[in-house]
Design a protein around this motif. Sequence first.
Motif, mmCIF file in Angstrom:
data_model
loop_
_atom_site.group_PDB
_atom_site.id
_atom_site.type_symbol
_atom_site.label_atom_id
_atom_site.label_comp_id
_atom_site.label_asym_id
_atom_site.label_seq_id
_atom_site.Cartn_x
_atom_site.Cartn_y
_atom_site.Cartn_z
ATOM 1 N N LEU A 284 -7.870 -12.973 -9.793
ATOM 2 C CA LEU A 284 -8.924 -12.467 -8.913
ATOM 3 C C LEU A 284 -10.222 -13.268 -9.040
ATOM 4 O O LEU A 284 -11.257 -12.747 -9.444
ATOM 5 N N PRO A 285 -10.215 -14.545 -8.638
ATOM 6 C CA PRO A 285 -11.456 -15.316 -8.602
ATOM 7 C C PRO A 285 -12.312 -14.834 -7.432
ATOM 8 O O PRO A 285 -11.833 -14.033 -6.607
ATOM 9 N N PRO A 286 -13.547 -15.295 -7.306
ATOM 10 C CA PRO A 286 -14.322 -14.966 -6.095
ATOM 11 C C PRO A 286 -13.570 -15.515 -4.881
ATOM 12 O O PRO A 286 -13.357 -16.731 -4.784
ATOM 13 N N VAL A 287 -13.156 -14.652 -3.981
ATOM 14 C CA VAL A 287 -12.315 -15.121 -2.875
ATOM 15 C C VAL A 287 -13.056 -16.092 -1.970
ATOM 16 O O VAL A 287 -12.443 -16.933 -1.320
ATOM 17 N N LYS A 337 -12.265 -2.039 8.913
ATOM 18 C CA LYS A 337 -11.356 -2.694 7.975
ATOM 19 C C LYS A 337 -11.219 -4.199 8.234
ATOM 20 O O LYS A 337 -11.337 -5.014 7.314
ATOM 21 N N GLU A 338 -10.977 -4.567 9.497
ATOM 22 C CA GLU A 338 -10.764 -5.974 9.808
ATOM 23 C C GLU A 338 -12.032 -6.787 9.579
ATOM 24 O O GLU A 338 -11.969 -7.935 9.113
ATOM 25 N N GLY A 339 -13.169 -6.200 9.872
ATOM 26 C CA GLY A 339 -14.425 -6.901 9.636
ATOM 27 C C GLY A 339 -14.674 -7.154 8.160
ATOM 28 O O GLY A 339 -15.130 -8.234 7.764
ATOM 29 N N ILE A 340 -14.359 -6.149 7.333
ATOM 30 C CA ILE A 340 -14.539 -6.304 5.880
ATOM 31 C C ILE A 340 -13.544 -7.333 5.332
ATOM 32 O O ILE A 340 -13.896 -8.153 4.481
ATOM 33 N N ILE A 341 -12.310 -7.287 5.819
ATOM 34 C CA ILE A 341 -11.315 -8.276 5.378
ATOM 35 C C ILE A 341 -11.804 -9.689 5.684
ATOM 36 O O ILE A 341 -11.679 -10.601 4.851
ATOM 37 N N LYS A 342 -12.385 -9.867 6.852
ATOM 38 C CA LYS A 342 -12.831 -11.198 7.267
ATOM 39 C C LYS A 342 -14.082 -11.645 6.524
ATOM 40 O O LYS A 342 -14.153 -12.777 6.023
ATOM 41 N N SER A 343 -15.076 -10.761 6.419
ATOM 42 C CA SER A 343 -16.377 -11.183 5.899
ATOM 43 C C SER A 343 -16.566 -10.957 4.405
ATOM 44 O O SER A 343 -17.353 -11.658 3.760
ATOM 45 N N VAL A 344 -15.835 -9.997 3.832
ATOM 46 C CA VAL A 344 -15.998 -9.678 2.407
ATOM 47 C C VAL A 344 -14.811 -10.189 1.587
ATOM 48 O O VAL A 344 -14.988 -10.726 0.498
ATOM 49 N N LEU A 345 -13.600 -10.020 2.131
ATOM 50 C CA LEU A 345 -12.406 -10.453 1.405
ATOM 51 C C LEU A 345 -11.961 -11.861 1.802
ATOM 52 O O LEU A 345 -11.002 -12.385 1.240
ATOM 53 N N PHE A 346 -12.628 -12.446 2.786
ATOM 54 C CA PHE A 346 -12.328 -13.804 3.238
ATOM 55 C C PHE A 346 -10.851 -13.982 3.566
ATOM 56 O O PHE A 346 -10.224 -14.987 3.245
ATOM 57 N N GLY A 347 -10.281 -12.958 4.213
ATOM 58 C CA GLY A 347 -8.911 -13.029 4.696
ATOM 59 C C GLY A 347 -7.843 -12.734 3.669
ATOM 60 O O GLY A 347 -6.648 -12.852 3.987
ATOM 61 N N ALA A 348 -8.216 -12.324 2.465
ATOM 62 C CA ALA A 348 -7.227 -12.124 1.397
ATOM 63 C C ALA A 348 -6.594 -10.735 1.441
ATOM 64 O O ALA A 348 -6.357 -10.100 0.415
ATOM 65 N N VAL A 400 -9.535 -7.176 -5.527
ATOM 66 C CA VAL A 400 -10.210 -8.283 -4.854
ATOM 67 C C VAL A 400 -11.496 -7.773 -4.201
ATOM 68 O O VAL A 400 -11.463 -6.888 -3.339
ATOM 69 N N GLN A 401 -12.624 -8.305 -4.653
ATOM 70 C CA GLN A 401 -13.937 -7.973 -4.067
ATOM 71 C C GLN A 401 -14.145 -6.459 -3.959
ATOM 72 O O GLN A 401 -14.713 -5.960 -2.978
#
Length: 552
Positions: A284-287, A337-348, A400-401
């Motif tokens: 779990l590095p910084p994504v 959810k999709e916005g957080i995945i894209k902007s916070v989780l960087f697609g992970a 992750v994040q």
Amino acid sequence: MIDRRAFLKLTLGAGGVMLLAACTSTPAAAPTTAPAVAPQAAATSGPATGAAPTTAAAPTTAPATQVGTATMRIAIGIDPDTLDPVGQTTTTVQNIVDYMVESLVFLGQDGKPQPGLAESWQVSPDGKSYTFKLRQGVAFHDGAPFNADAVKQSFERVLNKDMKVPLRSPMERVDQVTAVDASTVRFDLKAPFPPFIAAMAGTQYAIVSPNVAKSFPTSYNEQPVGTGPYLFKSRTKGSEVVLERNEKYWGRKPYYQTVQFRVVPEAATRESLLLANQAEMIILPPVSDIPKLQQNSQVKVLLAPSNRTIFVAIDVTRPGPTQDAKFRQALNYAVDKEGIIKSVLFGAADPMDAPMSSMLFGYCKAGAYPYDPNKAKQLLQEGGYSNVALKMGYPTGRYVQDAQAAQAIAGNLRDVGINVDPQTSDWPSYLAQINVPPDKSTFDIHMLGWAPGFLDAFQAMVQFKKSAWPPAGLATSHYSNPQVEDLLSKADQNQNEQERAQQYCEASKLIWNDAPWIFLWVQKFPIVHSVKVKNIGSLAIEKFSAIYAEPA
């Protein structure tokens, strides 16, 4: 990364659980310790109705490996809640414990059971009796012999109702354990349970020394005594766990003499340790740094699929609006959810569309809660919910994040008029706050992840059973629906796979509509390691496989 042929050899011969993607969750955690053998074929997890008994394939001997004197340093995000196999609740802790203890079976790369401390097994035609032939010439770390009596005593500890075993649920079906002779043990079940063999791979069912079973019948032993390739050496809470190679290990010996698990909650700090050559591997590095790490010639990045669902559990027993399904549905529509995945989780991650990962047997798409703050506001207005305040818990460094995602979720809820008070703590303290019965609950909502330890809906669905409410289990939303309970009860023992899958699907749709969770995403599992080491892989139940790592 190692090639597929080499990784297959590593995960099967070296005892990895499953490639691809459990406290919680886990997942079923299967041991990653390696038997001295590489099974030729998978054993069956249970016979079809009326089938003849089945036996695991005979193993073949694995090649010897050079051993060294160096230390393998692995940086993880959380401090273990306990090192006792029966008490742990997370795949990260299971990874540590799996170095020291072993189960009768482990799960191979394809997710099917392989011989571990049991060389083979037979299943009765009615699916209610499982007989294991045990490996001989094996000893526990304290010198006690491994035999049928040791297995019986270890499982009696697991089955003891006075012992807190958060992941005991699959073993609730065991009626009795019998030592047939020194090398044969039989498990008689109360009713058929198709995934029994796969469930047996769980870390919580690892066999501990009879001396431990006798001395700690109802309490945890924080220095595991198993049969695995590493021995417990020391632990500094909040800092590290150190293991030492078992020079008397019955199977293939690992290369590294010492393994140090460093507890480092901050992802950026874990990354810095790796880049400064102060750790050989991190999880779990910084994504946000993954693209940069992928371009770094000094490290290798594994971005593995995972079966871990991340959600916000809604305590449906708390006084107030969380008892109302419409309110809980509103919370689901409120979160982007999709916005957080894209902007916070960087697609992970990938958005959830069911209460479980699509990797599991019994999965079907249950529905969708698209981001619709207007719909959320409408449902809140219809329910007469204004000026609602929710106390929210979330972990830091476990997923992750996780902390960043929790803050974003809190922001989304505030946008629809809900006052959210988010709070975090170290992992052991956090678990102590959420793994409580309804009358002890302090959070209205809390973030959690669940990785079934084997790829079957059974282990995912324990989250929605009243029998798994804490302290008996980890169903921290305290949700129960009689229709769901009935479907799950039937599915759990149905030996007709098609009917069983349909029953899990029907239950999933009911759960989705009841919304005891804010259904978030199925996360990926990032692992980064130095190019100076090899033979590191990922496992299906969100574990890493590094016991047989060695210098590149």
